[in-house]
Write an enzyme that holds these catalytic residues in place. Structure first.
Site, PDB file in Angstrom:
ATOM      1  N   ASP B 133     101.893   8.737 -93.594  1.00 27.33           N
ATOM      2  CA  ASP B 133     102.728   9.860 -94.016  1.00 27.33           C
ATOM      3  C   ASP B 133     103.714  10.175 -92.894  1.00 27.33           C
ATOM      4  O   ASP B 133     103.304  10.400 -91.754  1.00 27.33           O
ATOM      5  CB  ASP B 133     101.850  11.079 -94.307  1.00 27.33           C
ATOM      6  CG  ASP B 133     102.591  12.171 -95.061  1.00 27.33           C
ATOM      7  OD1 ASP B 133     103.607  11.867 -95.717  1.00 27.33           O
ATOM      8  OD2 ASP B 133     102.147  13.338 -95.002  1.00 27.33           O
ATOM      9  N   TYR B 135     107.270  12.471 -91.602  1.00 24.91           N
ATOM     10  CA  TYR B 135     107.573  13.911 -91.438  1.00 24.91           C
ATOM     11  C   TYR B 135     109.066  13.964 -91.203  1.00 24.91           C
ATOM     12  O   TYR B 135     109.529  14.467 -90.205  1.00 24.91           O
ATOM     13  CB  TYR B 135     106.764  14.374 -90.208  1.00 24.91           C
ATOM     14  CG  TYR B 135     106.716  15.842 -89.869  1.00 24.91           C
ATOM     15  CD1 TYR B 135     106.270  16.800 -90.781  1.00 24.91           C
ATOM     16  CD2 TYR B 135     107.055  16.279 -88.589  1.00 24.91           C
ATOM     17  CE1 TYR B 135     106.177  18.138 -90.421  1.00 24.91           C
ATOM     18  CE2 TYR B 135     106.962  17.607 -88.223  1.00 24.91           C
ATOM     19  CZ  TYR B 135     106.526  18.535 -89.147  1.00 24.91           C
ATOM     20  OH  TYR B 135     106.420  19.868 -88.782  1.00 24.91           O
ATOM     21  N   HIS B 140     112.364  20.605 -93.433  1.00 20.18           N
ATOM     22  CA  HIS B 140     110.934  20.919 -93.505  1.00 20.18           C
ATOM     23  C   HIS B 140     110.340  21.127 -92.106  1.00 20.18           C
ATOM     24  O   HIS B 140     109.647  22.117 -91.854  1.00 20.18           O
ATOM     25  CB  HIS B 140     110.175  19.800 -94.226  1.00 20.18           C
ATOM     26  CG  HIS B 140     108.688  19.944 -94.186  1.00 20.18           C
ATOM     27  ND1 HIS B 140     108.021  20.964 -94.829  1.00 20.18           N
ATOM     28  CD2 HIS B 140     107.731  19.210 -93.550  1.00 20.18           C
ATOM     29  CE1 HIS B 140     106.719  20.852 -94.611  1.00 20.18           C
ATOM     30  NE2 HIS B 140     106.515  19.796 -93.832  1.00 20.18           N
ATOM     31  N   ARG B 149     105.677  28.236 -84.781  1.00 20.87           N
ATOM     32  CA  ARG B 149     105.868  28.173 -83.332  1.00 20.87           C
ATOM     33  C   ARG B 149     106.982  29.107 -82.899  1.00 20.87           C
ATOM     34  O   ARG B 149     106.771  30.307 -82.745  1.00 20.87           O
ATOM     35  CB  ARG B 149     106.141  26.724 -82.891  1.00 20.87           C
ATOM     36  CG  ARG B 149     104.875  25.884 -82.770  1.00 20.87           C
ATOM     37  CD  ARG B 149     105.165  24.496 -82.208  1.00 20.87           C
ATOM     38  NE  ARG B 149     106.188  23.810 -82.988  1.00 20.87           N
ATOM     39  CZ  ARG B 149     105.912  22.997 -84.027  1.00 20.87           C
ATOM     40  NH1 ARG B 149     104.665  22.769 -84.367  1.00 20.87           N
ATOM     41  NH2 ARG B 149     106.876  22.430 -84.711  1.00 20.87           N
ATOM     42  N   ASP B 240     101.596  15.232-101.756  1.00 24.19           N
ATOM     43  CA  ASP B 240     100.674  15.242-100.621  1.00 24.19           C
ATOM     44  C   ASP B 240      99.958  16.593-100.583  1.00 24.19           C
ATOM     45  O   ASP B 240     100.323  17.487 -99.822  1.00 24.19           O
ATOM     46  CB  ASP B 240     101.492  15.005 -99.347  1.00 24.19           C
ATOM     47  CG  ASP B 240     100.629  15.008 -98.097  1.00 24.19           C
ATOM     48  OD1 ASP B 240      99.407  14.829 -98.220  1.00 24.19           O
ATOM     49  OD2 ASP B 240     101.194  15.199 -96.996  1.00 24.19           O
ATOM     50  N   THR B 356     107.344  15.994 -96.543  1.00 26.26           N
ATOM     51  CA  THR B 356     107.898  16.973 -97.478  1.00 26.26           C
ATOM     52  C   THR B 356     109.419  16.930 -97.475  1.00 26.26           C
ATOM     53  O   THR B 356     110.037  16.951 -96.421  1.00 26.26           O
ATOM     54  CB  THR B 356     107.434  18.385 -97.078  1.00 26.26           C
ATOM     55  OG1 THR B 356     106.028  18.354 -96.950  1.00 26.26           O
ATOM     56  CG2 THR B 356     107.836  19.412 -98.113  1.00 26.26           C
TER      57      THR B 356
END
Lengths: 423, 423
Positions: B133, B135, B140, B149, B240, B356
């Site tokens: 997967d 990113y 996203h 954060r 997912d 995503t």
């Protein structure tokens, strides 16, 4: 079963002193040689019992096994028959190898059934569907946390509440003897303005043990700590090769990827749960108390002596680490219960590594990162050479065995040589 | 090939207006029904072309295919024959379905060869060896970084230098239509003194697209950005599933585990690279410049309209997200080049999800976490109900299609219902 006295056994096979493959062990593997296609065997001394020959000769005729069950290139189908079957096959072979048993010893097939281990090439024992790596040694997690974060808060808040784990790469798990190439990748040391690219400069091993599941679950189902061991077929040694510079740069926030997935090496003989039984031991006390789904009764730790050697090209092996599996904070029952508590389905042949097995003393740390403490204390080899990490031409050899009175059960070894980066 | 004008085609099959499965698409899948064992098919309109029937009738006789190549329960062996073969098969079927082609239309096997899609059950199209997967959506990653954060430093330092990725669970990838159970697990919200255990309270989807490799590599070898697309067979929609509360507590330092591995749902038809060709588009400009091994020529983005719907039990679907795959910062050539640059070997049937896919506007975010902004802005459904996360009984439906002039190529959908936690 704890601390039961194992009945003393002798065998008509000549087993060298200190062999890992005694009549108490009888691990399963897949082998081939010049004459023989891949097939299942059981190791004893310097021999392999060719299970396909015993099956063809009718030694397992009461077990109703498929004709070709031992003539496959993995043990998955055999293991999938369940412990009732695999245990019976192992017990039958144990019986056949006993000093007093003449059935195989005096059988005309004996020459064909007993293959020299030296002439065999060991293959992957199972086809690994999914591979999980845990992080279950408190000493290792503390060492890493101390080096990279904060010595006063070395363990992250979740560490004592759950066995931290992540998914690794199944395709690059290889058996002992297959060399690996030094990986390339991006790294950015703190002193660099921007990332650079090249062969990893911090190639490391991780001393681990892995268990293999022998039973599947359906999605949505969970395995309790009480039932977990019914799902575990056996263990292998596991070298979780790691490129520390790649890993350090890539791993936030989603975990290790290229720093790990280029290779993992395993010992080719699966030591069964049954063979491990006499070496059961308690695990470190867990404090704080864990949630109910992680609580378990009885001992699920195992007293396994582990060693790592580095052998430079054209040199001799130097021991760099002596550790023990009994130091693990999280046990296999907890690992499997946690893994499935959310309904994650598991399959026969899946592999679950322990995470680096570090002990409390400096010579028991299970990686070069810890042994050479981030490169600040180079490890001296017997030849006088020093190592901060693993160099091209080095072989890393891991060994493991259990010993109790006269009973020895061992894993053999996982040995792999590091070749230069492939062009 | 960019922006080539695709020759207009018509077919003798009745294809409903706005069908995803036009004669320009012709995706591959594995289906079965009451009468038929699992087999390979190509979707067109409301029909499935049973490839095993065409093969038995000799329509592919010039291609020297194995007799049983379309009678397997996965496409792996077929895909593994290589693009030269898979492309020829698809082109032959396209030719046979054209308005002017009488060979199949007037053949006695037509009734048998054209199966009603409504009567078929779609299975997993491939056996997934390893699942990765990524990113790769900046929107996203920025949204998540902002929420959890620091809004001023939402992206971590490595994010623009490499396509961050991690390994996920292959065993729990399921096709559209298979319901999932709400996962249980540990969570510890900031207001709790210690972790608690129970069904996830923050079950989420992630809108992703996944590519599937059709060619293997050996350990130590790398695939360049230039060659990467030769290794990619096609795409599916990918949900997912994520348990945000489990994930938040477990993911440091080794990444997501139980928060993700309970289920991932895919659309069952693999849309080929060939069918995607007309929809190629540029990707967002990358700044700073990436390292040479990640640089690539030409367009590797695709203009794919994506939608997500939530359908409450006994209710109607409400659209909650409209996004587009073209927003991805990292493209498939870069993802595969990065994945293999360290020598990690890949296999036919491996799956690589995008991460995503969020766009720049609030209605284009690809997860409930972002759409409802961590539960602070509940999403309103058409019925007036609100959702912060996904509830038991809800179905999540993802759709995707490309459109250019009169040419439409779509993915169909991935739809999955959430059942309560299994006892």
């Amino acid at each position: 079963m704890k601390n039961q006295k194992v009945a003393s056994k002798t065998t008509w096979v000549q087993v060298p002193k200190n062999s890992d493959f005694t009549i108490y062990n009888l691990p399963f593997g897949i082998f081939k040689n010049k004459r023989l296609s891949p097939r299942a065997g059981i190791a004893i001394g310097d021999k392999i019992v060719d299970l396909s020959v015993l099956h063809a000769e009718g030694f397992f005729s009461d077990m109703h096994l498929p004709d070709d069950i031992f003539l496959k290139d993995s043990l998955n189908d055999f293991i999938g028959l369940g412990k009732n079957v695999t245990r019976k096959v192992r017990e039958k072979v144990q019986y056949l190898l006993e000093e007093e048993s003449a059935e195989l010893r005096d059988h005309q097939c004996r020459g064909k059934a007993m293959v020299n281990r030296q002439e065999a090439e060991m293959l992957m024992p199972v086809k690994v569907g999914d591979y999980t790596d845990f992080y279950s040694s408190m000493e290792h997690a503390t060492n890493v946390g101390t080096m990279f974060r904060d010595p006063d808060n070395a363990l992250l808040p979740n560490w004592k509440h759950l066995p931290v784990g992540y998914h690794g790469r199944a395709s690059s798990i290889i058996p002992s003897g297959v060399p690996i190439h030094r990986p390339k990748g991006q790294y950015k040391d703190p002193n660099m303005d921007k990332p650079e690219f090249g062969p990893s400069r911090r190639l490391d091993f991780e001393l681990e043990l892995a268990f293999i599941t022998g039973k599947s679950t359906k999605m949505g189902d969970s395995v309790s700590t009480k039932d977990a061991e019914d799902y575990i077929f056996g263990f292998v040694l596991f070298n979780d090769w790691s490129a520390r510079d790649l890993q350090a740069w890539e791993y936030v926030p989603l975990g290790p990827f290229l720093g790990k997935n280029f290779a993992s090496s395993i010992s080719p003989w699966i030591v069964t749960m049954e063979a491990m039984e006499p070496f059961r031991t308690s695990s470190p006390k867990q404090d704080p108390e864990v949630l109910p789904y992680l609580q378990c009764e009885g001992d699920h730790g195992f007293d396994i002596n582990l060693e790592v050697f580095i052998q430079p090209e054209n040199g001799k092996p130097s021991k760099v680490c002596s550790s023990n599996y009994k130091y693990m904070y999280w046990n296999i029952a907890q690992q499997l219960a946690h893994h499935t508590v959310n309904g994650c389905n598991i399959n026969v042949g899946d592999m679950y590594a322990s995470g680096t097995i570090s002990g409390p003393t400096e010579d028991s740390f299970g990686s070069m990162l810890e042994l050479a403490w981030k490169g600040t204390k180079p490890v001296k080899l017997d030849s006088g050479e020093e190592r901060k990490f693993i160099e091209d031409g080095d072989s890393v050899i891991m060994k493991g065995h259990c010993q109790k009175d006269e009973i020895r059960v061992g894993f053999g070894e996982v040995s792999s040589k590091v070749l230069p980066t492939k062009k």
